[in-house]
Scaffold this motif. Structure first.
Motif, PDB file in Angstrom:
ATOM      1  N   LYS A 151       3.282  67.835 -46.125  1.00 37.54           N
ATOM      2  CA  LYS A 151       2.142  68.723 -46.303  1.00 37.54           C
ATOM      3  C   LYS A 151       2.167  69.343 -47.684  1.00 37.54           C
ATOM      4  O   LYS A 151       1.136  69.510 -48.337  1.00 37.54           O
ATOM      5  N   LEU A 152       3.368  69.730 -48.132  1.00 37.99           N
ATOM      6  CA  LEU A 152       3.495  70.305 -49.461  1.00 37.99           C
ATOM      7  C   LEU A 152       3.097  69.311 -50.518  1.00 37.99           C
ATOM      8  O   LEU A 152       2.366  69.647 -51.461  1.00 37.99           O
ATOM      9  N   PHE A 153       3.521  68.027 -50.369  1.00 36.32           N
ATOM     10  CA  PHE A 153       3.173  66.988 -51.347  1.00 36.32           C
ATOM     11  C   PHE A 153       1.670  66.799 -51.419  1.00 36.32           C
ATOM     12  O   PHE A 153       1.087  66.721 -52.486  1.00 36.32           O
ATOM     13  N   LEU A 154       1.021  66.746 -50.218  1.00 35.21           N
ATOM     14  CA  LEU A 154      -0.431  66.548 -50.206  1.00 35.21           C
ATOM     15  C   LEU A 154      -1.140  67.728 -50.835  1.00 35.21           C
ATOM     16  O   LEU A 154      -2.130  67.569 -51.551  1.00 35.21           O
ATOM     17  N   LEU A 155      -0.619  68.962 -50.615  1.00 37.72           N
ATOM     18  CA  LEU A 155      -1.226  70.140 -51.203  1.00 37.72           C
ATOM     19  C   LEU A 155      -1.125  70.096 -52.717  1.00 37.72           C
ATOM     20  O   LEU A 155      -2.085  70.381 -53.428  1.00 37.72           O
ATOM     21  N   LEU A 156       0.059  69.733 -53.196  1.00 35.53           N
ATOM     22  CA  LEU A 156       0.244  69.633 -54.641  1.00 35.53           C
ATOM     23  C   LEU A 156      -0.634  68.556 -55.244  1.00 35.53           C
ATOM     24  O   LEU A 156      -1.219  68.725 -56.309  1.00 35.53           O
ATOM     25  N   THR A 157      -0.739  67.401 -54.539  1.00 35.85           N
ATOM     26  CA  THR A 157      -1.567  66.307 -55.038  1.00 35.85           C
ATOM     27  C   THR A 157      -3.015  66.723 -55.119  1.00 35.85           C
ATOM     28  O   THR A 157      -3.698  66.505 -56.117  1.00 35.85           O
ATOM     29  N   THR A 158      -3.511  67.383 -54.040  1.00 38.15           N
ATOM     30  CA  THR A 158      -4.904  67.803 -54.025  1.00 38.15           C
ATOM     31  C   THR A 158      -5.166  68.837 -55.110  1.00 38.15           C
ATOM     32  O   THR A 158      -6.186  68.799 -55.802  1.00 38.15           O
ATOM     33  N   SER A 159      -4.205  69.766 -55.285  1.00 39.28           N
ATOM     34  CA  SER A 159      -4.360  70.772 -56.329  1.00 39.28           C
ATOM     35  C   SER A 159      -4.439  70.126 -57.696  1.00 39.28           C
ATOM     36  O   SER A 159      -5.253  70.509 -58.535  1.00 39.28           O
ATOM     37  N   ALA A 160      -3.589  69.113 -57.912  1.00 38.91           N
ATOM     38  CA  ALA A 160      -3.594  68.430 -59.212  1.00 38.91           C
ATOM     39  C   ALA A 160      -4.919  67.752 -59.472  1.00 38.91           C
ATOM     40  O   ALA A 160      -5.428  67.754 -60.589  1.00 38.91           O
TER      41      ALA A 160
ATOM     42  N   ILE B 255      -5.577  56.315 -70.076  1.00 35.21           N
ATOM     43  CA  ILE B 255      -5.713  56.408 -68.622  1.00 35.21           C
ATOM     44  C   ILE B 255      -4.328  56.668 -68.041  1.00 35.21           C
ATOM     45  O   ILE B 255      -3.407  55.882 -68.227  1.00 35.21           O
ATOM     46  N   LYS B 256      -4.182  57.759 -67.317  1.00 43.05           N
ATOM     47  CA  LYS B 256      -2.875  58.206 -66.863  1.00 43.05           C
ATOM     48  C   LYS B 256      -2.556  57.713 -65.457  1.00 43.05           C
ATOM     49  O   LYS B 256      -3.423  57.214 -64.749  1.00 43.05           O
ATOM     50  N   ASN B 257      -1.275  57.862 -65.092  1.00 32.64           N
ATOM     51  CA  ASN B 257      -0.886  57.624 -63.703  1.00 32.64           C
ATOM     52  C   ASN B 257      -1.480  58.732 -62.834  1.00 32.64           C
ATOM     53  O   ASN B 257      -1.829  59.812 -63.318  1.00 32.64           O
ATOM     54  N   PRO B 258      -1.626  58.485 -61.550  1.00 35.99           N
ATOM     55  CA  PRO B 258      -2.317  59.443 -60.687  1.00 35.99           C
ATOM     56  C   PRO B 258      -1.559  60.763 -60.536  1.00 35.99           C
ATOM     57  O   PRO B 258      -0.328  60.799 -60.603  1.00 35.99           O
ATOM     58  N   PRO B 259      -2.286  61.863 -60.291  1.00 36.85           N
ATOM     59  CA  PRO B 259      -1.619  63.116 -59.965  1.00 36.85           C
ATOM     60  C   PRO B 259      -0.834  62.957 -58.670  1.00 36.85           C
ATOM     61  O   PRO B 259      -1.260  62.273 -57.741  1.00 36.85           O
TER      62      PRO B 259
ATOM     63  N   SER C 188       2.066  61.469 -58.637  1.00 35.29           N
ATOM     64  CA  SER C 188       3.012  60.372 -58.871  1.00 35.29           C
ATOM     65  C   SER C 188       3.880  60.712 -60.071  1.00 35.29           C
ATOM     66  O   SER C 188       3.471  61.445 -60.967  1.00 35.29           O
ATOM     67  N   ALA C 189       5.087  60.146 -60.092  1.00 44.16           N
ATOM     68  CA  ALA C 189       6.012  60.419 -61.189  1.00 44.16           C
ATOM     69  C   ALA C 189       5.678  59.615 -62.426  1.00 44.16           C
ATOM     70  O   ALA C 189       5.937  60.033 -63.557  1.00 44.16           O
ATOM     71  N   ASN C 190       5.111  58.417 -62.226  1.00 42.56           N
ATOM     72  CA  ASN C 190       4.808  57.515 -63.328  1.00 42.56           C
ATOM     73  C   ASN C 190       3.806  56.473 -62.827  1.00 42.56           C
ATOM     74  O   ASN C 190       3.163  56.673 -61.811  1.00 42.56           O
ATOM     75  N   TYR C 191       3.683  55.367 -63.540  1.00 39.00           N
ATOM     76  CA  TYR C 191       2.713  54.332 -63.174  1.00 39.00           C
ATOM     77  C   TYR C 191       3.185  53.426 -62.036  1.00 39.00           C
ATOM     78  O   TYR C 191       2.454  52.531 -61.627  1.00 39.00           O
ATOM     79  N   TYR C 192       4.390  53.633 -61.543  1.00 37.48           N
ATOM     80  CA  TYR C 192       4.962  52.730 -60.544  1.00 37.48           C
ATOM     81  C   TYR C 192       4.973  53.344 -59.141  1.00 37.48           C
ATOM     82  O   TYR C 192       5.310  54.520 -58.959  1.00 37.48           O
ATOM     83  N   GLN C 193       4.670  52.523 -58.143  1.00 37.72           N
ATOM     84  CA  GLN C 193       4.994  52.822 -56.754  1.00 37.72           C
ATOM     85  C   GLN C 193       6.023  51.779 -56.317  1.00 37.72           C
ATOM     86  O   GLN C 193       5.690  50.597 -56.163  1.00 37.72           O
ATOM     87  N   LYS C 194       7.251  52.194 -56.125  1.00 39.79           N
ATOM     88  CA  LYS C 194       8.303  51.247 -55.761  1.00 39.79           C
ATOM     89  C   LYS C 194       8.033  50.650 -54.395  1.00 39.79           C
ATOM     90  O   LYS C 194       7.694  51.353 -53.442  1.00 39.79           O
ATOM     91  N   VAL C 195       8.188  49.325 -54.292  1.00 39.21           N
ATOM     92  CA  VAL C 195       8.087  48.611 -53.020  1.00 39.21           C
ATOM     93  C   VAL C 195       9.468  48.011 -52.744  1.00 39.21           C
ATOM     94  O   VAL C 195       9.881  47.054 -53.395  1.00 39.21           O
TER      95      VAL C 195
ATOM     96  N   LEU D  30      -0.937  57.216 -51.629  1.00 40.66           N
ATOM     97  CA  LEU D  30      -0.803  58.408 -52.461  1.00 40.66           C
ATOM     98  C   LEU D  30      -1.874  59.429 -52.089  1.00 40.66           C
ATOM     99  O   LEU D  30      -1.636  60.629 -52.120  1.00 40.66           O
ATOM    100  N   PHE D  31      -3.049  58.931 -51.745  1.00 36.49           N
ATOM    101  CA  PHE D  31      -4.154  59.785 -51.321  1.00 36.49           C
ATOM    102  C   PHE D  31      -4.465  59.485 -49.860  1.00 36.49           C
ATOM    103  O   PHE D  31      -4.348  58.341 -49.427  1.00 36.49           O
ATOM    104  N   PRO D  32      -4.857  60.476 -49.081  1.00 37.84           N
ATOM    105  CA  PRO D  32      -5.073  60.247 -47.650  1.00 37.84           C
ATOM    106  C   PRO D  32      -6.045  59.106 -47.386  1.00 37.84           C
ATOM    107  O   PRO D  32      -7.069  58.974 -48.067  1.00 37.84           O
ATOM    108  N   ILE D  33      -5.718  58.293 -46.396  1.00 37.41           N
ATOM    109  CA  ILE D  33      -6.580  57.183 -46.024  1.00 37.41           C
ATOM    110  C   ILE D  33      -7.987  57.684 -45.701  1.00 37.41           C
ATOM    111  O   ILE D  33      -8.991  57.041 -46.043  1.00 37.41           O
ATOM    112  N   LYS D  34      -8.089  58.849 -45.067  1.00 38.15           N
ATOM    113  CA  LYS D  34      -9.403  59.374 -44.698  1.00 38.15           C
ATOM    114  C   LYS D  34     -10.264  59.684 -45.923  1.00 38.15           C
ATOM    115  O   LYS D  34     -11.491  59.758 -45.813  1.00 38.15           O
TER     116      LYS D  34
END
Length: 346
Positions: free
Chosen positions: A3-12, A84-88, A90-97, A204-208
């Protein structure tokens, strides 16, 4: 923590939105001349980037191997050069799989790999996101021969980068669209749609809040089994009507207004034996109920062959298909209401 991560992401995202006040002001003064930004997608730049992405130096971009990682670094350099930046969030341009996620049954073990993402925030509804996807992996080196994968899916990879360039040009002129755009280069498609599956299960962003996925996979040539040998000004459209009637209609409208391709729905037939609807990365979004559309040029004699090289790409056709994806993405991002989900996906 979630929840904290989503709040920070939305705020960003909303902080980013406040920096777009000039975009809103410009938009209120005059309509966007979308034709101007369509023309930012150039054959020359598509060719330049593809001759790098599909070069022997990239060693066929096999999932998790050094050649793919090298191609990924090149992709990121292009986004950085465009501003063009990496998304708010995220730490960088990568999503580790992780390797473990991509392991299925007795399939060969793959190395850890990465999705690559870049982001342009929306000016008015930044929490709502349009995803534009393309896979940047291919099948590597076999018996000492590089399988370059220029069409599959180098073509979609460079198309996505050009589409981002067009969006950024509009933003610099004060015309960021209402919704945000996530440019998503996914890994592991050739081994089982792994990268898009990982993102859809770890978004990274809610599916909804994900409005639609526009997927671009093999758009640089023409098929050799269909009806387009003599005229390449077409694209196969798959999935556009399965979850949203509006997605289908809007795509046809954008094509008629800006591009003029023949939209071929042959492979969208529910009884098509090729089952392409289930075979590219849009499907992992569609499974989550996200309206999804797949642009495709069909199969040719070099599909998964060593001769799928950059010199065989028809860059005028690649540019037209990229322009259609751009105009569709723009309309989905900039219309007042998000598109409806009014079908069951079948």
């Amino acid at each position: 923590m979630k929840k904290l991560f989503l709040l920070l992401t939305t705020s960003a995202i909303f902080i980013s939105c406040s920096s777009n006040k000039s975009s809103v002001a410009a938009r209120n003064k005059m309509p966007v001349d979308l034709t101007k930004y369509v023309n930012f997608i150039s054959e020359e730049n598509l060719s330049k980037n593809l001759h790098v992405i599909a070069s022997d130096e990239m060693e066929g971009r096999n999932t998790g191997e050094e050649g793919q990682k090298k191609a990924g670094r090149y992709i990121i350099e292009q986004y950085e050069s465009l501003g063009i930046k990496n998304p708010p969030g995220s730490a960088n341009y990568y999503q580790k799989v992780p390797s473990e996620f991509m392991q299925k049954g007795f399939a060969p073990k793959l190395n850890d790999s990465e999705n690559i993402w870049a982001f342009i925030p929306g000016a008015e509804k930044p929490e709502e996101v349009i995803v534009i996807s393309a896979h940047y992996d291919h099948i590597g080196v076999k018996n000492g021969e590089v399988y370059n994968g220029a069409d599959d899916d180098g073509s979609g990879t460079v198309a996505l980068m050009e589409i981002a360039k067009a969006f950024m040009a509009a933003k610099k002129d004060g015309f960021a669209p209402k919704r945000s755009i996530l440019f998503l280069h996914v890994t592991g498609e050739e081994h089982g749609l792994h990268g898009s599956r990982f993102y859809s299960e770890n978004p990274l962003f809610p599916i909804k809040n994900t409005v639609a996925d526009i997927n671009i996979d093999m758009v640089g040539r023409r098929d050799t089994i269909g009806n387009h040998k003599e005229n390449g000004k077409y694209v196969y459209v798959i999935g556009s009507d399965r979850l949203s009637s509006e997605l289908h209609t809007i795509n046809e409208e954008m094509n008629k207004k800006y591009v003029g391709l023949n939209l071929d729905y042959k492979f969208n037939d529910r009884n098509d034996p090729n089952r392409f609807y289930f075979r590219s990365d849009h499907y992992n979004f569609a499974k989550k109920g996200i309206p999804s559309i797949f642009f495709f040029n069909g199969v040719h004699e070099d599909y998964h062959g060593a001769n799928d090289t950059a010199d065989k790409i028809e860059y005028d056709l690649l540019a037209m298909r990229a322009r259609l994806a751009f105009t569709l993405a723009w309309e989905l991002a900039d219309r007042e209401n998000r598109i409806v989900v009014d079908k069951d996906g079948k």
